[in-house]
Design an enzyme around this catalytic site. Structure first.
Site, PDB file in Angstrom:
ATOM      1  N   ASP A  30      -1.238  -3.444  -2.594  1.00  0.00           N
ATOM      2  CA  ASP A  30      -0.266  -2.905  -3.544  1.00  0.00           C
ATOM      3  C   ASP A  30      -0.057  -3.848  -4.732  1.00  0.00           C
ATOM      4  O   ASP A  30       0.010  -5.069  -4.563  1.00  0.00           O
ATOM      5  CB  ASP A  30       1.057  -2.730  -2.778  1.00  0.00           C
TER       6      ASP A  30
ATOM      7  N   GLU B 114      -4.685  -1.361  -5.837  1.00  0.00           N
ATOM      8  CA  GLU B 114      -3.740  -0.504  -6.551  1.00  0.00           C
ATOM      9  C   GLU B 114      -3.339  -1.272  -7.802  1.00  0.00           C
ATOM     10  O   GLU B 114      -2.458  -2.115  -7.784  1.00  0.00           O
ATOM     11  CB  GLU B 114      -2.522  -0.179  -5.683  1.00  0.00           C
TER      12      GLU B 114
END
Ligand code: GLC
Length: 650
Positions: A284, A326
């Site tokens: 992330d 991401e």
């Protein structure tokens, strides 16, 4: 590469390993460590080489990898070996993903097993379970503010349930994707609690400052991620009496990767989840990992070095596990997360194609493909052993972050064009789209958009109007967008209820912990009674689901749709059409001519104008998706508004 200094260092480190590690049978571990050690040592010393405790930290790093290896199951090791041999396995067209919330798609982890039938019915074989680790209630950022990296949120289950679902997925050939939130922790994580209590060891895990002097300089270069709810990038912590860097929400404390302890802790967490049977880890917010004063603190070179190091270490312990980056960043930065100056990926094997996603929505709003094509032309090419995640919607907002130069090149003024897009998707332009404006920055006017695929594509407003033509148009758009992500190259990632035409869910506004975050409008719970309508002929759900299911099964049969840099964008004079050719690099006669009409009106595809790309203007074409031979008239093929074709000559 053999390198004497690192080789002798490796030997001295192996001597220093704890006896219980030395006693283990680590044959494959040592082979891989030997192969990767030069890179690991170079990266670790670039990042931390100036520290007095460098050698001790290196020993800890190797011990962490070895411990991870000792706990790796036989089944995972078997998979590691087979994936090492067939190292392009994930570039195949047979993969189709879906991202979902465990307690939105099912009741909990145990109940998720009951949805395997749904995945199989649709053809989905890679499931991204959105974050399920322990988070404080009400301060969770949808699961991205983790207070314990090894414990599952009791509301969705426990580690035992997780192991069961991972076994069941494996039995059914479904890949399991899980998030690792490595940029920050919750302010209720044990490390943060200890830092607040004044422990200097843990204060060094974060970026904390006694006064505003350093934060003020940082702020000059740093944009704001959530300007409406969390302006600024630092938060004052009363208990600690210090400012702490909080790029996202004020309760998400950024980790300080200048500290090797942080890196090693996160590596241990990565390996822990790799050992729970996870196939792919979604890393992330990777663009934010390294903070440099005076910069935007995004896409820094050392953020890339951290990712390379993580990849190299994970390859030693769990080589079968892939990383997804991401990084929702400018197009020019995107492909760097595969690893710069490399031939095969050396950071993350997979990256979200956020540029394509935003460009597709531009095509929907403008009904032409000028910017879409220009943006695709500027997309940096990907490395050989790397692939994109192609997607239309996900759990986050849509930012129109394409390149200003591309916008100008096609004749729009960048700022006003973006404002038009915000107006279009928030329904101000013509009430087709039902998006919600997210995080408007009062200063710059910038904003992003939330909403489900169906509501953004006009299905919600069309159903309200009861106008059949509008409903048909919205369904065509939903399928058109999916036809591109299925055929473009990469792993298509569907989102939650998109294959069921799920509309916006406004109930979040009644929940105080969600009300100020409109991303919750598209994070709704699936109503499985309504979802059963997918089997009722003529229903909206059935029309969308049946077409998606067909698209997926046909994609899996088309070898030209595997991702080997085998796409050629075709120029067309008709600005409403997006055209590209996909071909099988091993058998170039095996090709598919993809055409998508972004206009609401019928358009003609003039075959002659593509002859320079090897398209036969007098060929007989069949649309692989529908199995129909489109009628041809004087070298032209007609497309209805919102229609697409996957054409093959035969
Ligand atoms: C990622 C997630 C997003 C979250 C942010 C902070 O961008 O996708 O949902 O808010 O990271 O963790």
């Amino acid at each position: 590469m053999y390198e004497q200094i690192s080789h002798s260092l490796l030997n001295s480190i192996l001597d220093e390993l704890r006896p219980e590690i030395k006693r283990q049978n680590l044959r494959h571990f040592y082979t891989r460590l030997g192969a990767n050690f030069y890179a690991i040592h170079s990266l670790f010393s670039t990042l931390y080489g100036d520290r007095d405790d460098f050698q001790a930290q290196m020993v800890r790093l190797v011990e962490t990898m070895a411990e991870g290896y000792i706990y790796r199951s036989e089944e995972s090791e078997r998979l590691d070996m087979s994936r090492e041999q067939d190292h392009n396995w994930f570039l195949s067209q047979k993969w189709v993903g879906m991202a979902l919330y465990t307690n939105g798609f099912a009741e909990n982890l145990a109940d998720l097993a009951n949805k395997i039938g749904y995945f199989q019915e649709l053809g989905v074989n890679m499931v991204h379970i959105m974050p399920i680790l322990k988070c404080p209630i009400g301060k969770s950022d949808g699961g991205y503010a983790i207070s314990n990296f090894r414990e599952i949120d009791g509301r969705v289950g426990d580690l035992n349930d997780f192991q069961k679902i991972s076994e069941q997925f494996r039995k059914n050939d479904i890949l399991l994707v899980l998030d690792i939130v490595l940029n920050h922790t919750s302010d209720e994580h044990e490390w943060a609690l200890k830092a607040k209590a004044g422990d200097p060891h843990y204060q060094n895990y974060y970026l904390t400052f006694e006064d505003r002097s350093v934060p003020d300089v940082f702020e000059q270069g740093m944009p704001e991620v959530f300007p409406e709810t969390d302006p600024g990038n630092f938060t004052w912590n009363e208990e600690m009496g210090r400012w702490v860097m909080t790029v996202f929400h004020d309760y998400q404390w950024d980790l300080d990767y200048r500290n090797p302890d942080v890196f090693i802790e996160i590596l241990a967490i990565v390996l822990f989840w790799a050992n729970q049977g996870v196939d792919v880890l979604r890393l992330d917010a990777v663009a934010f990992l390294w903070k440099k004063m005076g910069s935007t603190c995004q896409n820094e070179r050392k953020a890339h070095l951290i990712l390379q190091l993580l990849k190299d270490c994970c390859q030693v312990t769990a080589p079968g596990v892939l990383f997804i980056a991401e990084a929702i960043v400018a197009p020019g930065e995107l492909a760097k997360y595969f690893g710069e100056d490399a031939i095969v990926a050396k950071e993350c094997e997979i990256a979200y194609n956020a540029t394509l996603m935003a460009l597709l929505w531009d095509g929907i709003a403008t009904k032409n493909t000028k910017l879409l094509r220009e943006g695709i032309k500027s997309l940096p090419s990907k490395l050989d052993r790397a692939t994109w995640l192609t997607y239309v919607r996900c759990h986050d907002d849509i930012g129109f972050g394409f390149d200003d130069r591309d916008i100008s090149a096609v004749g729009y003024e960048p700022h006003s064009h973006r404002m038009f897009l915000i107006d279009y998707f928030s329904g101000k332009y013509d009430d087709t789209s039902r998006g919600l404006v997210f995080m408007r920055n009062e200063f710059t006017g910038d904003a992003r958009i939330c909403g489900s695929l169906a509501s953004l594509a006009g299905l919600e407003s069309a159903l309200e109007s009861g106008d059949q033509a509008r409903i048909d148009r919205a369904i065509s758009k939903i399928l058109l967008l999916n036809s591109v992500i299925m055929s473009f190259g990469g792993i298509p990632l569907l989102y939650n209820g998109d294959a069921l035409g799920l509309l916006n869910d406004y109930s979040y506004s009644g929940d105080p912990s969600k009300a100020n975050d409109s991303r919750w409008v598209h994070r709704s719970k699936i109503d499985w009674e309504k979802a059963a309508l997918r089997h009722q002929r003529g229903s909206v759900e059935c029309r969308i689901f049946t077409a998606m299911k067909r698209m997926i099964s046909i994609r899996k049969e088309i070898s030209a749709f595997a991702d080997f840099n085998n796409r050629e964008l075709l120029h067309s004079d008709n600005e409403h059409l997006l055209c590209y050719l996909r071909f099988n690099p091993l058998r170039t006669s095996d090709k598919v001519f993809v055409v998508a009409n972004f206009d609401d009106h019928p358009q003609r595809l003039e075959l002659e104008s593509y002859s320079r790309y090897g398209i036969n203007p007098r060929g007989n074409y069949v649309d692989l998706f529908s199995g129909v031979r489109p009628s041809q008239y004087e070298g032209c093929i007609a497309l209805q508004g919102g229609q697409f074709y996957w054409l093959s000559e035969n």
